[in-house]
Design a protein around this motif. Structure first.
Motif, PDB file in Angstrom:
ATOM      1  N   LEU A  81       0.835  -1.202   0.000  1.00 25.18           N
ATOM      2  CA  LEU A  81       0.000   0.000   0.000  1.00 25.18           C
ATOM      3  C   LEU A  81       0.870   1.253   0.000  1.00 25.18           C
ATOM      4  O   LEU A  81       0.465   2.300   0.506  1.00 25.18           O
ATOM      5  CB  LEU A  81      -0.904  -0.002   1.236  1.00 25.18           C
ATOM      6  CG  LEU A  81      -2.009  -1.063   1.260  1.00 25.18           C
ATOM      7  CD1 LEU A  81      -2.501  -1.306   2.675  1.00 25.18           C
ATOM      8  CD2 LEU A  81      -3.169  -0.647   0.365  1.00 25.18           C
ATOM      9  N   GLU A  82       2.066   1.141  -0.568  1.00 26.25           N
ATOM     10  CA  GLU A  82       2.974   2.286  -0.567  1.00 26.25           C
ATOM     11  C   GLU A  82       2.322   3.469  -1.290  1.00 26.25           C
ATOM     12  O   GLU A  82       1.822   3.342  -2.410  1.00 26.25           O
ATOM     13  CB  GLU A  82       4.297   1.919  -1.238  1.00 26.25           C
ATOM     14  CG  GLU A  82       5.350   2.995  -1.066  1.00 26.25           C
ATOM     15  CD  GLU A  82       6.768   2.479  -1.326  1.00 26.25           C
ATOM     16  OE1 GLU A  82       7.642   3.330  -1.486  1.00 26.25           O
ATOM     17  OE2 GLU A  82       6.989   1.256  -1.359  1.00 26.25           O
ATOM     18  N   VAL A 101       3.053   0.140   4.146  1.00 28.82           N
ATOM     19  CA  VAL A 101       2.214   1.339   4.140  1.00 28.82           C
ATOM     20  C   VAL A 101       3.114   2.578   4.070  1.00 28.82           C
ATOM     21  O   VAL A 101       2.754   3.657   4.529  1.00 28.82           O
ATOM     22  CB  VAL A 101       1.297   1.378   5.396  1.00 28.82           C
ATOM     23  CG1 VAL A 101       0.028   2.173   5.146  1.00 28.82           C
ATOM     24  CG2 VAL A 101       0.888  -0.013   5.846  1.00 28.82           C
ATOM     25  N   LYS A 102       4.304   2.403   3.478  1.00 32.30           N
ATOM     26  CA  LYS A 102       5.256   3.517   3.375  1.00 32.30           C
ATOM     27  C   LYS A 102       4.642   4.698   2.639  1.00 32.30           C
ATOM     28  O   LYS A 102       4.010   4.526   1.596  1.00 32.30           O
ATOM     29  CB  LYS A 102       6.505   3.093   2.585  1.00 32.30           C
ATOM     30  CG  LYS A 102       7.455   2.196   3.337  1.00 32.30           C
ATOM     31  CD  LYS A 102       8.643   1.889   2.431  1.00 32.30           C
ATOM     32  CE  LYS A 102       9.595   0.934   3.088  1.00 32.30           C
ATOM     33  NZ  LYS A 102      10.650   0.514   2.142  1.00 32.30           N
ATOM     34  N   ALA A 119       3.868  -3.605  10.469  1.00 34.66           N
ATOM     35  CA  ALA A 119       3.649  -2.852   9.229  1.00 34.66           C
ATOM     36  C   ALA A 119       4.734  -1.789   9.088  1.00 34.66           C
ATOM     37  O   ALA A 119       5.279  -1.310  10.076  1.00 34.66           O
ATOM     38  CB  ALA A 119       2.274  -2.192   9.250  1.00 34.66           C
ATOM     39  N   ASP A 120       5.056  -1.438   7.843  1.00 35.41           N
ATOM     40  CA  ASP A 120       6.053  -0.394   7.582  1.00 35.41           C
ATOM     41  C   ASP A 120       5.325   0.906   7.241  1.00 35.41           C
ATOM     42  O   ASP A 120       4.757   1.052   6.164  1.00 35.41           O
ATOM     43  CB  ASP A 120       6.969  -0.813   6.426  1.00 35.41           C
ATOM     44  CG  ASP A 120       8.155   0.146   6.270  1.00 35.41           C
ATOM     45  OD1 ASP A 120       8.095   1.273   6.820  1.00 35.41           O
ATOM     46  OD2 ASP A 120       9.124  -0.232   5.600  1.00 35.41           O
ATOM     47  N   LEU A 121       5.339   1.830   8.206  1.00 31.66           N
ATOM     48  CA  LEU A 121       4.676   3.129   8.043  1.00 31.66           C
ATOM     49  C   LEU A 121       5.704   4.249   7.888  1.00 31.66           C
ATOM     50  O   LEU A 121       5.423   5.401   8.215  1.00 31.66           O
ATOM     51  CB  LEU A 121       3.786   3.407   9.257  1.00 31.66           C
ATOM     52  CG  LEU A 121       2.510   2.556   9.360  1.00 31.66           C
ATOM     53  CD1 LEU A 121       2.167   2.267  10.811  1.00 31.66           C
ATOM     54  CD2 LEU A 121       1.341   3.231   8.688  1.00 31.66           C
ATOM     55  N   SER A 122       6.891   3.918   7.369  1.00 29.97           N
ATOM     56  CA  SER A 122       7.915   4.937   7.157  1.00 29.97           C
ATOM     57  C   SER A 122       7.362   6.067   6.299  1.00 29.97           C
ATOM     58  O   SER A 122       6.705   5.815   5.284  1.00 29.97           O
ATOM     59  CB  SER A 122       9.131   4.339   6.422  1.00 29.97           C
ATOM     60  OG  SER A 122       9.653   3.257   7.146  1.00 29.97           O
ATOM     61  N   ASP A 123       7.626   7.302   6.725  1.00 29.08           N
ATOM     62  CA  ASP A 123       7.217   8.497   5.970  1.00 29.08           C
ATOM     63  C   ASP A 123       5.698   8.622   5.804  1.00 29.08           C
ATOM     64  O   ASP A 123       5.218   9.386   4.963  1.00 29.08           O
ATOM     65  CB  ASP A 123       7.876   8.547   4.578  1.00 29.08           C
ATOM     66  CG  ASP A 123       9.393   8.610   4.688  1.00 29.08           C
ATOM     67  OD1 ASP A 123       9.889   9.505   5.390  1.00 29.08           O
ATOM     68  OD2 ASP A 123      10.072   7.751   4.087  1.00 29.08           O
ATOM     69  N   ILE A 140       7.121  -0.096  11.948  1.00 26.32           N
ATOM     70  CA  ILE A 140       8.199   0.860  11.629  1.00 26.32           C
ATOM     71  C   ILE A 140       7.540   2.202  11.333  1.00 26.32           C
ATOM     72  O   ILE A 140       6.740   2.318  10.402  1.00 26.32           O
ATOM     73  CB  ILE A 140       9.017   0.371  10.417  1.00 26.32           C
ATOM     74  CG1 ILE A 140       9.656  -0.984  10.732  1.00 26.32           C
ATOM     75  CG2 ILE A 140      10.088   1.402  10.047  1.00 26.32           C
ATOM     76  CD1 ILE A 140      10.223  -1.690   9.507  1.00 26.32           C
ATOM     77  N   LEU A 141       7.866   3.201  12.149  1.00 21.43           N
ATOM     78  CA  LEU A 141       7.260   4.521  11.989  1.00 21.43           C
ATOM     79  C   LEU A 141       8.327   5.576  11.683  1.00 21.43           C
ATOM     80  O   LEU A 141       8.181   6.742  12.052  1.00 21.43           O
ATOM     81  CB  LEU A 141       6.490   4.889  13.260  1.00 21.43           C
ATOM     82  CG  LEU A 141       5.189   4.088  13.472  1.00 21.43           C
ATOM     83  CD1 LEU A 141       4.844   3.971  14.943  1.00 21.43           C
ATOM     84  CD2 LEU A 141       4.034   4.708  12.723  1.00 21.43           C
ATOM     85  N   PHE A 142       9.412   5.171  10.990  1.00 25.05           N
ATOM     86  CA  PHE A 142      10.474   6.116  10.637  1.00 25.05           C
ATOM     87  C   PHE A 142       9.888   7.359   9.962  1.00 25.05           C
ATOM     88  O   PHE A 142       9.180   7.247   8.956  1.00 25.05           O
ATOM     89  CB  PHE A 142      11.481   5.490   9.653  1.00 25.05           C
ATOM     90  CG  PHE A 142      12.338   4.409  10.247  1.00 25.05           C
ATOM     91  CD1 PHE A 142      12.930   4.562  11.496  1.00 25.05           C
ATOM     92  CD2 PHE A 142      12.572   3.240   9.553  1.00 25.05           C
ATOM     93  CE1 PHE A 142      13.720   3.561  12.048  1.00 25.05           C
ATOM     94  CE2 PHE A 142      13.363   2.224  10.092  1.00 25.05           C
ATOM     95  CZ  PHE A 142      13.936   2.391  11.352  1.00 25.05           C
TER      96      PHE A 142
END
Length: 199
Positions: A81-82, A101-102, A119-123, A140-142
């Motif tokens: 879902l990037e 989910v970047k 989940a990857d929520l980077s950016d 990941i909330l980078f």
């Protein structure tokens, strides 16, 4: 779950027409409890739709527009879902476990008991979102932007918060740094300090 793909395609086409003609033609999409894993969604808009308890697991939905949609209880497990747009959507009780989910937009979204485990929520843009009992364990909330977002009883054990932006403008009511079974709740300034210390 027996709705056939052809019928879904007709309804997706009708929804596209409804959006393009601003409601003059076609019909707003409303589907419930349908497995969409084998449906090619690439040509269809999914904003302003009612899509409840549907299965999107493992699909490629990068940059898909789900804005202003009701997606309650649907699953996006291991889904790409990037850059997707969930602005002003209701994603309560949705499962995003292990999803990419970047750089997605969850601004003004409602996330009650939403699951973002691993989940990857980077950016990601989480501005003004409502996160109530949301599960961010090992997420990941980078560099995620949380300005004006509300956090209440949010699960954060193992979450990577490096570079999280806008904490000073977020409404941090309480966080849970334990587990649902053995909660360790921090409230108010104590919660904010923990977040600052861990970003």
């Amino acid at each position: 779950m027996t709705t056939d793909i052809k019928e879904i395609m007709i309804r997706l086409e009708s929804h596209r027409l409804w959006i393009e003609t601003i409601g003059e033609q076609g019909e707003k999409l409303g589907i419930d409890e349908i497995d969409l894993q084998n449906v090619d969604m690439s040509q269809y808009p999914l904003d302003q739709a009612y899509i409840t308890a549907c299965i999107f697991d493992g699909m490629n939905l990068n940059h898909k527009d789900f804005s202003s949609s009701l997606l309650s209880s649907s699953t996006f497990i291991s889904t790409n879902l990037e850059g997707a747009d969930f602005c002003k959507s209701n994603v309560s009780y949705v499962n995003f476990t292990n999803a990419n989910v970047k750089a997605a937009r969850l601004a003004d979204s409602e996330c009650i008991e939403t699951v973002f485990v691993q989940a990857d929520l980077s950016d990601a843009n989480l501005v003004a979102g409502l996160f109530d009992e949301t599960d961010f364990r090992n997420a990941i909330l980078f560099n995620a932007d949380v300005r004006l977002a509300t956090f209440e009883r949010v699960l954060l054990k193992g979450a990577k918060l490096t570079g999280v932006r806008g904490l000073e403008e977020a409404f941090i009511k309480s966080i849970n740094i334990g587990t649902p079974e053995q909660p360790n709740i921090l409230a108010g300034e104590e919660a904010r300090k923990w977040l600052e210390d861990n970003k």
